[in-house]
Write a protein that holds these residues in place. Structure first.
Motif, PDB file in Angstrom:
ATOM      1  N   GLU A  47      59.188  49.556  68.485  1.00 25.17           N
ATOM      2  CA  GLU A  47      57.810  49.554  68.992  1.00 25.17           C
ATOM      3  C   GLU A  47      57.526  50.810  69.814  1.00 25.17           C
ATOM      4  OE1 GLU A  47      57.475  45.887  71.101  1.00 25.17           O
ATOM      5  OE2 GLU A  47      57.595  44.683  69.264  1.00 25.17           O
ATOM      6  N   HIS A  48      58.480  51.200  70.643  1.00 28.82           N
ATOM      7  CA  HIS A  48      58.304  52.406  71.458  1.00 28.82           C
ATOM      8  C   HIS A  48      58.141  53.641  70.573  1.00 28.82           C
ATOM      9  CE1 HIS A  48      58.920  55.412  74.580  1.00 28.82           C
ATOM     10  NE2 HIS A  48      59.872  55.940  73.827  1.00 28.82           N
ATOM     11  N   GLY A  51      54.853  53.645  68.557  1.00 28.06           N
ATOM     12  CA  GLY A  51      53.735  53.981  69.442  1.00 28.06           C
ATOM     13  C   GLY A  51      53.708  55.466  69.751  1.00 28.06           C
ATOM     14  N   LEU A  52      54.870  56.039  69.979  1.00 25.65           N
ATOM     15  CA  LEU A  52      54.974  57.469  70.245  1.00 25.65           C
ATOM     16  C   LEU A  52      54.512  58.280  69.039  1.00 25.65           C
ATOM     17  CD1 LEU A  52      55.977  59.506  72.367  1.00 25.65           C
ATOM     18  CD2 LEU A  52      58.216  59.374  71.290  1.00 25.65           C
ATOM     19  N   LYS A  55      50.667  58.145  68.733  1.00 22.80           N
ATOM     20  CA  LYS A  55      50.033  59.030  69.711  1.00 22.80           C
ATOM     21  C   LYS A  55      50.201  60.491  69.300  1.00 22.80           C
ATOM     22  CE  LYS A  55      48.815  56.658  73.519  1.00 22.80           C
ATOM     23  NZ  LYS A  55      47.871  56.929  74.554  1.00 22.80           N
ATOM     24  N   GLU A  66      50.166  62.026  76.716  1.00 27.79           N
ATOM     25  CA  GLU A  66      50.915  61.055  77.502  1.00 27.79           C
ATOM     26  C   GLU A  66      51.166  59.800  76.693  1.00 27.79           C
ATOM     27  OE1 GLU A  66      49.837  59.945  81.390  1.00 27.79           O
ATOM     28  OE2 GLU A  66      49.375  62.014  82.015  1.00 27.79           O
ATOM     29  N   HIS A  67      52.343  59.209  76.951  1.00 31.76           N
ATOM     30  CA  HIS A  67      52.692  57.934  76.320  1.00 31.76           C
ATOM     31  C   HIS A  67      53.530  57.144  77.326  1.00 31.76           C
ATOM     32  CE1 HIS A  67      53.686  55.023  73.274  1.00 31.76           C
ATOM     33  NE2 HIS A  67      54.971  55.163  73.540  1.00 31.76           N
ATOM     34  N   ASP A  68      53.085  55.971  77.667  1.00 29.16           N
ATOM     35  CA  ASP A  68      53.758  55.104  78.645  1.00 29.16           C
ATOM     36  C   ASP A  68      54.015  55.820  79.972  1.00 29.16           C
ATOM     37  OD1 ASP A  68      53.796  53.009  76.888  1.00 29.16           O
ATOM     38  OD2 ASP A  68      55.865  53.322  76.216  1.00 29.16           O
ATOM     39  N   GLY A  69      53.046  56.632  80.405  1.00 22.35           N
ATOM     40  CA  GLY A  69      53.170  57.306  81.677  1.00 22.35           C
ATOM     41  C   GLY A  69      53.984  58.587  81.667  1.00 22.35           C
ATOM     42  N   HIS A  70      54.484  58.977  80.519  1.00 14.56           N
ATOM     43  CA  HIS A  70      55.265  60.222  80.400  1.00 14.56           C
ATOM     44  C   HIS A  70      54.469  61.231  79.592  1.00 14.56           C
ATOM     45  CE1 HIS A  70      58.827  58.248  81.987  1.00 14.56           C
ATOM     46  NE2 HIS A  70      58.595  57.247  81.143  1.00 14.56           N
TER      47      HIS A  70
END
Length: 71
Positions: A47-48, A51-52, A55, A66-70
């Motif tokens: 999933e991570h 999602g990356l 994006k 940005e992805h998950d705050g990074h």
């Protein structure tokens, strides 16, 4: 045609085969309770990374995202 393997060479073969099977079964019994943890980890990573990738495809070349705050 006679078998080229002498009977004395086969002595203990059935016992060794049973011991090997027993060790394999023991490893399965020990590791099986950990399977849900492994599956959850693999699904989380999937999933991570998907999602990356989604994006990343939406961003132009050279642009910071940005992805998950990074970033």
């Amino acid at each position: 045609m006679a078998c080229p393997i002498r009977p004395k060479e086969l002595k203990g073969f059935a016992k060794r085969k049973r011991e090997i099977h027993q060790r394999m079964s023991d490893r399965i019994r020990v590791r099986q309770p950990l399977l849900p943890t492994l599956v959850a980890h693999a699904e989380g990573r999937y999933e991570h990374l998907t999602g990356l990738l989604k994006k990343d495809r939406a961003v132009e070349l050279g642009e910071i995202f940005e992805h998950d705050g990074h970033s």
